[in-house]
Motif scaffolding. Sequence first.
Motif, PDB file in Angstrom:
ATOM      1  N   LEU A 208      60.316   8.269  45.519  1.00  0.00           N
ATOM      2  CA  LEU A 208      60.901   7.022  45.990  1.00  0.00           C
ATOM      3  C   LEU A 208      62.191   6.712  45.236  1.00  0.00           C
ATOM      4  CD1 LEU A 208      60.757   4.428  47.682  1.00  0.00           C
ATOM      5  CD2 LEU A 208      59.309   3.438  45.903  1.00  0.00           C
ATOM      6  N   ARG A 209      62.202   6.949  43.943  1.00  0.00           N
ATOM      7  CA  ARG A 209      63.417   6.693  43.166  1.00  0.00           C
ATOM      8  C   ARG A 209      64.557   7.607  43.598  1.00  0.00           C
ATOM      9  NH1 ARG A 209      60.681   6.231  37.104  1.00  0.00           N
ATOM     10  NH2 ARG A 209      59.678   4.189  37.429  1.00  0.00           N
ATOM     11  N   ARG A 210      64.253   8.867  43.864  1.00  0.00           N
ATOM     12  CA  ARG A 210      65.298   9.778  44.330  1.00  0.00           C
ATOM     13  C   ARG A 210      65.858   9.322  45.671  1.00  0.00           C
ATOM     14  NH1 ARG A 210      61.623  13.939  42.848  1.00  0.00           N
ATOM     15  NH2 ARG A 210      61.309  14.360  45.076  1.00  0.00           N
ATOM     16  N   LEU A 211      64.968   8.920  46.568  1.00  0.00           N
ATOM     17  CA  LEU A 211      65.427   8.449  47.874  1.00  0.00           C
ATOM     18  C   LEU A 211      66.279   7.187  47.739  1.00  0.00           C
ATOM     19  CD1 LEU A 211      62.194   8.965  50.021  1.00  0.00           C
ATOM     20  CD2 LEU A 211      64.285  10.322  50.106  1.00  0.00           C
ATOM     21  N   GLN A 212      65.893   6.291  46.857  1.00  0.00           N
ATOM     22  CA  GLN A 212      66.661   5.065  46.675  1.00  0.00           C
ATOM     23  C   GLN A 212      68.039   5.358  46.088  1.00  0.00           C
ATOM     24  OE1 GLN A 212      63.894   2.825  44.291  1.00  0.00           O
ATOM     25  NE2 GLN A 212      63.063   1.725  46.056  1.00  0.00           N
ATOM     26  N   ARG A 213      68.135   6.319  45.174  1.00  0.00           N
ATOM     27  CA  ARG A 213      69.440   6.681  44.627  1.00  0.00           C
ATOM     28  C   ARG A 213      70.333   7.295  45.712  1.00  0.00           C
ATOM     29  NH1 ARG A 213      66.355   8.195  39.861  1.00  0.00           N
ATOM     30  NH2 ARG A 213      66.181  10.324  40.663  1.00  0.00           N
ATOM     31  N   ARG A 214      69.747   8.156  46.520  1.00  0.00           N
ATOM     32  CA  ARG A 214      70.517   8.748  47.614  1.00  0.00           C
ATOM     33  C   ARG A 214      70.924   7.689  48.637  1.00  0.00           C
ATOM     34  NH1 ARG A 214      66.946  13.628  49.720  1.00  0.00           N
ATOM     35  NH2 ARG A 214      68.663  13.699  51.233  1.00  0.00           N
ATOM     36  N   PHE A 215      70.036   6.731  48.880  1.00  0.00           N
ATOM     37  CA  PHE A 215      70.349   5.656  49.824  1.00  0.00           C
ATOM     38  C   PHE A 215      71.500   4.806  49.310  1.00  0.00           C
ATOM     39  CE2 PHE A 215      69.716   1.344  51.463  1.00  0.00           C
ATOM     40  CZ  PHE A 215      69.664   1.579  52.819  1.00  0.00           C
ATOM     41  N   ALA A 216      71.545   4.535  47.996  1.00  0.00           N
ATOM     42  CA  ALA A 216      72.619   3.723  47.433  1.00  0.00           C
ATOM     43  C   ALA A 216      73.972   4.417  47.539  1.00  0.00           C
ATOM     44  CB  ALA A 216      72.308   3.396  45.969  1.00  0.00           C
ATOM     45  N   ARG A 217      73.988   5.758  47.537  1.00  0.00           N
ATOM     46  CA  ARG A 217      75.244   6.495  47.622  1.00  0.00           C
ATOM     47  C   ARG A 217      75.670   6.782  49.059  1.00  0.00           C
ATOM     48  NH1 ARG A 217      72.710   9.553  43.358  1.00  0.00           N
ATOM     49  NH2 ARG A 217      72.178  11.175  44.912  1.00  0.00           N
TER      50      ARG A 217
END
Length: 369
Positions: A208-217
């Motif tokens: 989930l954290r990886r997806l959220q970081r990718r979503f922010a970029r």
Amino acid sequence: MSRFRLYPDAAEEEALLVHCGHARYVWNLACEQGSWWNPRRGPAPGYVEQNRQLTDARGDNPWLAAGSVIVQQQALRDYTTAMAHFFRGSRRRPSFRRRGRAEGFRIVAVKPADVRRVNGRWSQVRVPKVGWVRFRRSRPVPAARSYRVTQDRVGRWHVAFAAVPDPIPVPDTGGVVGVDRGVAVSAALSTGELLSCPGLRPKETERLRRLQRRFARSRRGSNRRARLRARIARVRTREADRRKDWVEKTSTDLARRFVLIRVEDLRIGAMTRSARGTPAAPGRNVAQKAGLNRGILAQGWGLLVRRVEQKAPGRVERVPAAFTSQRCFACGYVVAGSRESQARFCCVACGYQSNADVNAACNIAEGRR
């Protein structure tokens, strides 16, 4: 409410989305009119006037007239009910709805002929201007006068029939139990049991954290951002499903085992309020408070008590939460120093030792403050 999973085909799903869009449009118009109210202009239009305006709008807009008037009128009734709850102080003020969030509509005056059984596993429900939509019958369908069709964040459709289930009978044996709700331990019982609400596993949390970081970029409006939003929603929905399943099982177990259930009277809305503050007076430790808020909301405190009250009506008491975690259950001495840590309680007066959450649950069971 008895909820079942809907399985519409492509054409039916498109028609259901049209109903959701019309209900959202009418609801938002009612919210906009409700925001006009001030002492000079007078009160906002009521349901009768809004219904008349809806008739005029359907005459002027063919796309709105092509939809179901039942769905659109019911959206106005739901808004009127929500405002009544707000003025009574039991709910927050109704807010605008966004596309993709809280999608759904309600149908009232349901007849028994509007629900039919297909075979041993499937049934169908009649939706206005859509037709017969099949759903998986996981349990007997109750006799209800209304139902609500909803779509969650991952695109799953559900139909919920408004029927009050029979309460769980009072057990012959079993006394009073106190329930202390926490973050590290979701629910501690005065019997010594420690219950934990299942959340995301470590690998799922990292994903989930990886997806959220990718979503922010990702770039706003891009297809990649939409795909990432859907993947994040699937993880969040999995967590919510586990929490709801745990709440249902725990509340049923409490209602079946104990005659009287005492819980803390917590103001969860105030406890989870943001500490960000204002530009003129910014808050302190905002990130830490946000993490605590997420931890509280992930435990399902309010849903657990609400479901227990529904399954065991009249057998749930709310006890003031002040000093329940600082009072010694053995001698009644109250001091903050007795709670040495989150999990350990050692009374400085009599030396009584216990789990801190269990000690608080025992005080709640006795109705102590």
